[in-house]
Design an enzyme around this catalytic site. Structure first.
Site, PDB file in Angstrom:
ATOM      1  N   LEU A 197     -22.680  22.386   9.266  1.00 10.49           N
ATOM      2  CA  LEU A 197     -22.648  21.595  10.278  1.00 10.49           C
ATOM      3  C   LEU A 197     -21.320  21.559  10.986  1.00 10.49           C
ATOM      4  O   LEU A 197     -21.255  21.042  12.112  1.00 10.49           O
ATOM      5  CB  LEU A 197     -23.123  20.207  10.242  1.00 10.49           C
ATOM      6  CG  LEU A 197     -24.664  19.999  10.149  1.00 10.49           C
ATOM      7  CD1 LEU A 197     -25.002  18.778   9.525  1.00 10.49           C
ATOM      8  CD2 LEU A 197     -25.212  20.006  11.651  1.00 10.49           C
TER       9      LEU A 197
ATOM     10  N   ASN B 262     -23.539  22.042   0.916  1.00 13.71           N
ATOM     11  CA  ASN B 262     -22.552  22.818   1.244  1.00 13.71           C
ATOM     12  C   ASN B 262     -22.535  22.972   2.894  1.00 13.71           C
ATOM     13  O   ASN B 262     -22.418  23.904   3.346  1.00 13.71           O
ATOM     14  CB  ASN B 262     -22.591  24.102   0.573  1.00 13.71           C
ATOM     15  CG  ASN B 262     -21.200  24.616   0.063  1.00 13.71           C
ATOM     16  OD1 ASN B 262     -20.385  24.023   0.501  1.00 13.71           O
ATOM     17  ND2 ASN B 262     -21.269  25.605  -0.592  1.00 13.71           N
ATOM     18  N   CYS B 263     -23.109  22.006   3.561  1.00 14.83           N
ATOM     19  CA  CYS B 263     -23.529  22.185   4.753  1.00 14.83           C
ATOM     20  C   CYS B 263     -22.303  21.840   5.664  1.00 14.83           C
ATOM     21  O   CYS B 263     -22.554  22.125   7.070  1.00 14.83           O
ATOM     22  CB  CYS B 263     -24.767  21.168   5.085  1.00 14.83           C
ATOM     23  SG  CYS B 263     -24.096  19.518   5.280  1.00 14.83           S
ATOM     24  N   LEU B 264     -21.244  21.786   5.258  1.00 14.09           N
ATOM     25  CA  LEU B 264     -20.092  21.618   5.983  1.00 14.09           C
ATOM     26  C   LEU B 264     -18.902  22.885   6.022  1.00 14.09           C
ATOM     27  O   LEU B 264     -19.014  23.294   4.804  1.00 14.09           O
ATOM     28  CB  LEU B 264     -19.388  20.272   5.811  1.00 14.09           C
ATOM     29  CG  LEU B 264     -20.085  19.145   6.006  1.00 14.09           C
ATOM     30  CD1 LEU B 264     -19.444  18.115   5.862  1.00 14.09           C
ATOM     31  CD2 LEU B 264     -20.851  19.024   7.419  1.00 14.09           C
TER      32      LEU B 264
END
Lengths: 115, 138, 91, 108
Positions: free
Chosen positions: B118, D106-108
């Site tokens: 994101l 770990n979405c950043l």
């Protein structure tokens, strides 16, 4: 850039609100000022006593409780929707600020996100 | 309306192909953005839209193959396209790296889509002149 | 700064009302996808409203069917609306 | 001698079943990253476990891991340099692995 993440969907039945929360947390991670607005059925995110163990789902109120730690500026809640769902601002799962939803409220933010 | 200077756009798609109109509305808009002389910084697929990046989708031959059509558009105009990793993993859209990491039998990410976090979306909304979302209608 | 509101939900979807509650007098509303069905309804829409022609046509809404104060625009017109303001809200 | 039966773990060393965690297991996992656990590590490990219990999520990224530590222990420890020294590699990932939390998205 100031951002407002609008959550107008009820918790648990679909993933949309959860994905909106993840986006809000990401903005906070990158130190972008972000607030959440709970309106319509979305105010039920803030209801006390949630227990989703039988659904094998995470407790969304508990996840939302991390908002302040991650640097989310404010949780705003539509006071009319609170009343409609028999909720009171003093008994929510996380501290939230009651607001009247209006164009002026949205106008205070540069970026509005509503999944 | 007076012609403005060239603007940069970030487009976020959150609706899946064949379930919602979102990928096609986004594509027509994206084409019009390019035609108007603007630039698309990034396309970001989030939530159900990650299915758009699945190379394994097979629509009947008399229906648009949205994955291929989008892929061609992105290649032609050199637009970076990011698939949100958290959405993609849950829905079974993997590149080779994630296939290995999660020990799955196949990977299915259509190029030029890339898997990332994101942070790419945050970067896009902060740096582009315009940010638009293409949601499902439900 | 005026906002451009883009709504794609049918008029009876709760989000449609969430959207209308956010539209200020000086704002522009663009109806796309299912939301173009609102173009035949007599009331409830704010001052400046456009509807995407491809979505109107797909749903059989001819120019004669839609309210006089609603502008029909194509995707080039959609882009023009986004040129006019950086405050864009997709509902 | 059979000190600790080694529980099932995934290919990145995270526990398959969080209930298998114990301080002894943490020591084994940490050793694989050449970490010998001292009080300063345990402080973070217990903090992470408490965080998970309260919020049912691993801090989803390094940045948010740092924020979670900062909120509890202040800037002196809630900074990425300190946490990188304690937990080598990607500190959130290493610390979650040692603390028996799920692999961060770990979405950043």
């Amino acid at each position: 850039m100031t951002a407002l993440v609008v959550i107008d969907r009820a918790p648990y039945g679909d993933w949309r609100g959860r994905e909106a929360v993840d986006m809000g947390f990401s903005l906070a991670a990158f130190d972008q000022p972000v607030s959440f607005l709970f309106t319509g059925p979305g105010v039920n995110w803030l209801r006390m006593g949630q227990d989703a163990t039988e659904l094998s789902q995470k407790n969304l109120a508990r996840q939302l409780g991390a908002a302040a730690i991650f640097g989310v500026e404010a949780l705003l809640v539509d006071h009319k929707a609170l009343a409609a769902y028999q909720l009171s601002v003093d008994t929510l799962s996380s501290p939230a600020q009651p607001v009247t939803v209006s164009p002026g409220l949205y106008g205070q933010y540069d970026h509005i996100l509503c999944l | 309306m007076p012609k403005t200077t060239a603007l940069s756009f970030t487009l976020i798609i959150t609706g899946a192909p064949y379930v919602s109109q979102a990928p096609q509305t986004a594509l027509e808009f994206a084409r019009a953005v390019i035609a108007a002389g603007h630039r698309i910084d990034r396309v970001f697929l989030y939530g159900d839209a990650v299915h758009l990046a699945s190379t394994l989708a097979c629509a009947p031959s008399d229906e648009p193959q949205w994955t291929q059509i989008w892929s061609e558009f992105l290649e032609t105009h050199r637009v970076p396209a990011i698939v949100c990793i958290a959405s993609a993993l849950r829905r079974g859209v993997l590149d080779e790296k994630e296939q290995k990491r999660y020990q799955r039998p196949a990977h299915n990410l259509e190029p030029p889509f890339e898997i990332a976090g994101l942070g790419e979306w945050v970067e896009g909304t902060v740096s582009s002149d315009r940010t638009l979302y293409f949601h499902p209608t439900d | 700064m005026p906002s451009l509101h883009i709504v794609n939900k049918a008029p009876d979807h709760a989000r449609f009302q969430t959207c209308l509650a956010a539209v200020a007098d000086e704002d522009t509303l663009l109806l796309t996808e299912n939301a173009v069905l609102a173009a035949v309804m007599a009331q409830g829409l704010p001052g400046t409203v456009f509807a995407l022609s491809a979505d109107l046509e797909a749903r059989g809404l001819a120019p004669a069917d839609i309210m006089a104060n609603i502008g029909r625009i194509d995707f080039a017109g959609f882009v023009s609306l986004t040129e006019a303001t950086s405050r864009i809200i997709s509902w | 001698m059979n000190p600790v039966a080694e529980p099932k773990r995934n290919n990145e060393g995270f526990l398959e079943n969080p209930a298998d965690w114990s301080p002894d297991v943490a020591v084994i996992i940490a050793a694989e990253s050449d970490l010998s656990l001292e009080d300063k590590h345990w402080e973070i490990i217990w903090l992470l476990r408490e965080f998970y219990k309260l919020h049912e999520i691993s801090p989803p990224s390094n940045r948010l891991f740092v924020k979670a530590v900062k909120e509890r222990l202040g800037e002196g420890k809630g900074n990425s340099v300190y946490l990188m020294q304690l937990f080598t590699g990607k500190p959130a990932k290493t610390a979650c692995r040692v603390a028996g939390l799920p692999r961060p998205t770990n979405c950043l």
